[in-house]
Design a protein around this motif. Structure first.
Motif, PDB file in Angstrom:
ATOM      1  N   ALA A 109     -69.464 -73.768 -45.854  1.00 26.50           N
ATOM      2  CA  ALA A 109     -68.074 -73.700 -45.398  1.00 26.50           C
ATOM      3  C   ALA A 109     -67.738 -72.303 -44.895  1.00 26.50           C
ATOM      4  N   THR A 110     -68.209 -71.289 -45.613  1.00 22.94           N
ATOM      5  CA  THR A 110     -67.961 -69.908 -45.200  1.00 22.94           C
ATOM      6  C   THR A 110     -68.626 -69.614 -43.859  1.00 22.94           C
ATOM      7  N   ALA A 111     -69.850 -70.108 -43.691  1.00 18.68           N
ATOM      8  CA  ALA A 111     -70.570 -69.894 -42.430  1.00 18.68           C
ATOM      9  C   ALA A 111     -69.837 -70.557 -41.263  1.00 18.68           C
ATOM     10  N   LEU A 112     -69.283 -71.758 -41.495  1.00 13.49           N
ATOM     11  CA  LEU A 112     -68.543 -72.440 -40.433  1.00 13.49           C
ATOM     12  C   LEU A 112     -67.333 -71.619 -39.995  1.00 13.49           C
TER      13      LEU A 112
ATOM     14  N   VAL B   7     -57.259 -78.297 -51.931  1.00 13.71           N
ATOM     15  CA  VAL B   7     -58.550 -78.342 -52.626  1.00 13.71           C
ATOM     16  C   VAL B   7     -59.045 -76.932 -52.932  1.00 13.71           C
ATOM     17  N   CYS B   8     -58.936 -76.040 -51.957  1.00 15.01           N
ATOM     18  CA  CYS B   8     -59.400 -74.658 -52.155  1.00 15.01           C
ATOM     19  C   CYS B   8     -58.564 -73.929 -53.202  1.00 15.01           C
ATOM     20  N   ASN B   9     -57.286 -74.252 -53.245  1.00 15.82           N
ATOM     21  CA  ASN B   9     -56.403 -73.603 -54.219  1.00 15.82           C
ATOM     22  C   ASN B   9     -56.776 -73.943 -55.649  1.00 15.82           C
TER      23      ASN B   9
ATOM     24  N   CYS C 221     -60.973 -68.279 -51.575  1.00 14.92           N
ATOM     25  CA  CYS C 221     -61.121 -67.267 -50.523  1.00 14.92           C
ATOM     26  C   CYS C 221     -61.133 -67.887 -49.130  1.00 14.92           C
ATOM     27  N   LEU C 222     -61.436 -69.186 -49.042  1.00 10.16           N
ATOM     28  CA  LEU C 222     -61.506 -69.836 -47.732  1.00 10.16           C
ATOM     29  C   LEU C 222     -60.131 -69.990 -47.087  1.00 10.16           C
TER      30      LEU C 222
ATOM     31  N   LYS D  26     -59.541 -67.216 -44.811  1.00 11.68           N
ATOM     32  CA  LYS D  26     -60.439 -67.338 -43.656  1.00 11.68           C
ATOM     33  C   LYS D  26     -59.925 -68.398 -42.681  1.00 11.68           C
ATOM     34  N   MET D  27     -59.396 -69.499 -43.186  1.00 10.17           N
ATOM     35  CA  MET D  27     -58.820 -70.526 -42.311  1.00 10.17           C
ATOM     36  C   MET D  27     -57.613 -69.977 -41.556  1.00 10.17           C
ATOM     37  N   GLN D  28     -56.783 -69.215 -42.254  1.00  6.31           N
ATOM     38  CA  GLN D  28     -55.614 -68.620 -41.598  1.00  6.31           C
ATOM     39  C   GLN D  28     -56.040 -67.627 -40.522  1.00  6.31           C
ATOM     40  N   ARG D  29     -57.127 -66.908 -40.790  1.00  6.59           N
ATOM     41  CA  ARG D  29     -57.594 -65.944 -39.792  1.00  6.59           C
ATOM     42  C   ARG D  29     -58.132 -66.636 -38.553  1.00  6.59           C
TER      43      ARG D  29
END
Length: 682
Positions: free
Chosen positions: A359-362, A447-449, A456-457, A460-463
């Motif tokens: 997920a982080t790599a994506l 889910v991430c929360n 931390c994702l 990254k999604m917001q960015r």
């Protein structure tokens, strides 16, 4: 009115939080550790020990300690770089690895100035000698040098990322030019160190790190690119075409795509179109993926895997327990041991976090792809910086030399070559970028929360969303309206951006988002105004935006909001029964022009006032109602004095040129209002 400048991302650029965490050796990070007095002298002395174990211990200790920024000066004052540098070529591989790790953490935690100082102290000479040895190692020896290579390439990446050292030192000395070329050579070789699927192995991390380094070292580095061999391009193209599954592969290929884009000037003419198409295809593949859906699938896969693993461990524990025959009097101990096995399996679960890494790599691949597209839709003009550096009422008048120096115009699609323009449209890049400007999936965020590791994702999604908005800003500024779908498509887009800016107040408080969203909205409204396309923003929304902007610390956000007020106000001035709305806008602009501490912001407010009240009966009436003429007369000497007092010490030459132009326009505009006043009196 000031024109909205295209934005350009450079390495180093994108991490609002400073250097990426990945650039620090993660297993050594202890952020919560309290400050301690650094025994720098003692540890640096141990680096000279004849015992390799002592040298390794000292390097490892320094590596941990320099992650506390307050102790870094004590090491630098004692020439830590010159002490650690020779150990990169130590006869012990363990010492080499820990010395490279210490320098890596020093470069990551010390910031730009420390990285530049490391380069000045010639850390590149032993580093590139080490990398050359690694490069010359055969595949059979790789397992013995893998750790050393990982640390060394990470250190090189940090230096390139933070200080642009490969470009900076290339013209300094013969030895440093050679060092820069070796950096380049090693970066290229390690992106394809392994054949086939092994290239994407992230256990070592060297391939991905080398790709990051290559992306950084190729940017605006003409001296290194001068000796580019065709074989290098073929190697990079082979990686680019290696369409294996997995997000790690996708991230690697997006970085290579960025490097190839940086090398576009060196591409053979007969391969440019094909290579460019491959680059854009890779970027399109990354951007079109639904990250929210992928994150949900990966999180579900992780949950299922962990549950299956736990079930397997429980079954194994039960089998062992059933096979054991407790002795007389040992029942309590046996039951206690069995209970522990049944209730505590954490030490038996695999430590892997493969799904989270995917997920982080994506998200990293999507962010990088959007950054590259931003640069594709941006002129190479070095003056295309953030708006706060180049606000003006009329750039064509302010500095005649600016156009000859390469100044770009907002509505000039000629800044895109026909090949780039066609490639972006052929791969539906505008549509795919637009979809990425949506707020992150609420289900994925939820889910991430719920997971500390996955939380931390969210950032990254917001960015990624912010990068997409900046990308949209540049696409709007560099493509014809017809290529974007015409007037109807722009109106739909305006409604979408309005919902983003005005519909989510809690997100809009985030400066990075507000900057990207207002920049995109500003570009769009400028285009719509130039084509007389009806706009959809109400005066009430504008006032809310203006209020939010005045509370924002970012100059660019305040400038964007004022420009939006000016664009909308100048459009309203041509409509009937708009006096009340024009008065709201005029009062807001006057308030900012009078009170904002930043002269660039004050200048933008005045610029907007000139546009709003330049012409029309509605504008004349509104100007009289808010007593615009006496307000500007009172402001004129204050603005002039402030410009004289603060100008040279606080603002760049470009900004001073713009502000001086606004000062002249203010005098002219006051004269215009006086002529209207005399006509009304007559």
């Amino acid at each position: 009115m000031g024109k909205s400048k295209n934005k350009k991302f450079k390495r180093p650029q994108f991490s609002a939080d400073g250097l990426p965490v990945s650039l620090v050796k993660e297993e050594d990070v202890e952020e919560s550790e309290p400050a301690v007095e650094s025994p720098a002298a003692e540890l640096l002395d141990k680096l000279q020990s004849p015992n390799a174990d002592v040298r390794e211990y000292a390097c490892a200790s320094i590596s941990r300690m320099v992650q506390q920024s307050q102790v870094i000066p004590s090491f630098l004052q004692r020439d830590a770089v010159r002490c650690l540098g020779p150990l990169l070529l130590d006869r012990s591989l363990a010492v080499r690895e820990t010395a490279a790790g210490a320098l890596r953490n020093l470069s990551a935690c010390g910031g730009f100035e420390v990285c530049e100082d490391m380069v000045k102290q010639d850390v590149l000479t032993p580093l590139t000698a080490l990398l050359q040895e690694v490069k010359d190692s055969s595949g059979l020896q790789w397992h013995t040098v893998e750790g050393v290579a990982n640390e060394a390439v990470n250190l090189l990446w940090n230096l390139c990322w933070a200080s642009g050292c490969a470009a900076a030192v290339s013209g300094a000395t013969v030895s440093q030019r050679r060092a820069g070329c070796i950096c380049w050579s090693v970066s290229v070789s390690h992106t394809h160190f392994f054949p086939g699927a092994e290239l994407m192995m992230l256990d070592s991390g060297v391939s991905l790190c080398a790709a990051h380094c290559l992306h950084a070292v190729t940017e605006e580095n003409s001296e290194l690119l001068g000796g580019l061999q065709p074989s290098v391009l073929r190697l990079l193209e082979s990686v680019l075409m290696d369409n294996q599954s997995g997000m790690a592969n996708l991230q690697l290929r997006t970085l290579i795509a960025g490097a190839v884009w940086n090398l576009k000037g060196s591409l053979p003419a007969d391969r440019q179109a094909q290579t460019l198409s491959a680059v854009v295809a890779t970027l399109a593949q990354a951007v079109e993926l639904d990250s929210g859906l992928v994150i949900l699938e990966l999180h579900a896969a992780e949950t299922a895997r962990l549950r299956a693993t736990a079930d397997g461990v429980h079954e194994e524990a039960t089998e062992v327990m059933e096979q054991e025959e407790p002795e007389e009097g040992d029942g309590e101990m046996t039951n206690g041991r069995a209970a522990k096995r049944d209730n505590d399996v954490s030490d038996l679960l695999p430590a892997t976090d493969a799904e989270l890494r995917e997920a982080t790599a994506l998200l990293a691949a999507q962010q990088t792809s959007l950054e590259i597209i931003v640069n594709m839709c941006c002129s190479d003009d070095p003056s295309d910086d953030e708006w706060e550096e180049m606000s003006s009422s009329d750039e064509s008048e302010m500095c005649p030399d600016s156009m000859s120096e390469g100044g770009s115009c907002l509505l000039s699609p000629l800044c895109l070559s026909a090949e780039v323009h066609s490639a972006l449209l052929n791969h539906s890049i505008p549509e795919k970028v637009l979809r990425k400007t949506e707020f992150p999936s609420s289900a994925a965020v939820e889910v991430c929360n719920k997971s500390l590791a996955w939380k931390c994702l969210i950032k990254k999604m917001q960015r990624v969303q912010c990068r997409a908005l900046t990308c949209l800003h540049n696409i709007l500024s560099s493509m014809e309206v017809e290529a974007l779908g015409g007037a109807t498509a722009l109106q739909t887009l305006a409604e979408h951006l309005s919902k983003l800016v005005f519909g989510m107040p809690e997100v809009s408080k985030q400066e990075e988002f507000l900057d990207a969203a207002t920049s995109a909205l500003r570009s769009l409204l400028q285009i719509m105004a130039s084509r007389s396309i009806p706009q959809c923003i109400s005066p009430q929304q504008l006032m809310g935006l203006s209020e939010a902007a005045t509370r924002c610390d970012m100059v660019s956000v305040r400038v964007n909001a004022l420009a939006i007020l000016g664009i909308t106000g100048s459009t309203l001035a041509r409509e009937r029964n708009s006096v009340d709305s024009l008065q709201l806008i005029g009062n807001a602009l006057l308030e900012v022009a009078t009170r904002d501490p930043n002269m660039v912001v004050c200048g933008e407010a005045l610029d907007a006032l000139f546009d709003v009240f330049a012409d029309g009966k509605e504008a004349e009436q509104a100007a009289q109602n808010i007593r615009l003429l006496p307000a500007l007369k009172a402001l004129q000497p204050v603005f002039k004095a402030k410009l004289r007092k603060e100008g040279k010490g606080k603002y760049s030459q470009d900004q001073l040129c713009v502000l001086d132009n606004i000062r002249i326009n203010l005098r002219r505009f006051i004269g215009y209002l006086e002529s209207l006043d005399r006509s009304a009196s007559a």
